[in-house]
Motif scaffolding. Structure first.
Motif, PDB file in Angstrom:
ATOM      1  N   SER A  48       0.818  -1.212   0.000  1.00 29.22           N
ATOM      2  CA  SER A  48       0.000   0.000   0.000  1.00 29.22           C
ATOM      3  C   SER A  48       0.856   1.269   0.000  1.00 29.22           C
ATOM      4  O   SER A  48       0.433   2.302  -0.526  1.00 29.22           O
ATOM      5  N   TYR A  79      -5.472   6.268   5.885  1.00 27.38           N
ATOM      6  CA  TYR A  79      -5.032   5.198   6.785  1.00 27.38           C
ATOM      7  C   TYR A  79      -5.588   5.430   8.184  1.00 27.38           C
ATOM      8  O   TYR A  79      -5.576   6.553   8.683  1.00 27.38           O
ATOM      9  N   LEU A  84      -7.252   0.621   5.777  1.00 32.20           N
ATOM     10  CA  LEU A  84      -6.967   1.545   4.684  1.00 32.20           C
ATOM     11  C   LEU A  84      -8.252   1.737   3.897  1.00 32.20           C
ATOM     12  O   LEU A  84      -8.914   0.764   3.520  1.00 32.20           O
TER      13      LEU A  84
END
Length: 104
Positions: A48, A79, A84
């Protein structure tokens, strides 16, 4: 550990153009019993982090970082603790205009 990445790569392109994609249990990226570990390149947390670069690819002067489908469709990444959230919206390159005249 691959399940989060594989699911994301398969499902995000199919998400509605104004959809929201939520990845939970990101804490498992740090747990060895789930195949994770701090700064382990195969973890979803590290994956990510590379998505952040893709989100901002239009601003990069680095030839290795190119605009892709994620760049053109991801509006934001937020986040939270172990989560997420990626908002999807069609994007085009931003246009930087300067107007006015210097005041000095």
């Amino acid at each position: 550990m691959d399940q989060q990445r594989i699911t994301f790569e398969e499902m995000f392109p199919l998400l509605s153009p104004h959809g929201v994609y939520v990845i939970e249990d990101m804490h498992t990226s740090y747990w060895s019993e789930y195949g994770g570990g701090y700064e382990l390149s195969d973890s979803f947390v590290e994956y990510s982090k590379r998505l952040i670069d893709k989100l901002n690819a239009w601003h990069s002067r680095e030839p290795r970082l190119t605009v892709d489908r994620f760049t053109e469709s991801a509006w934001s990444m937020s986040y939270y603790d172990s989560v997420l959230v990626i908002e999807k919206r069609t994007r085009v390159p931003s246009l930087a205009l300067m107007t006015g005249s210097p005041s000095w």
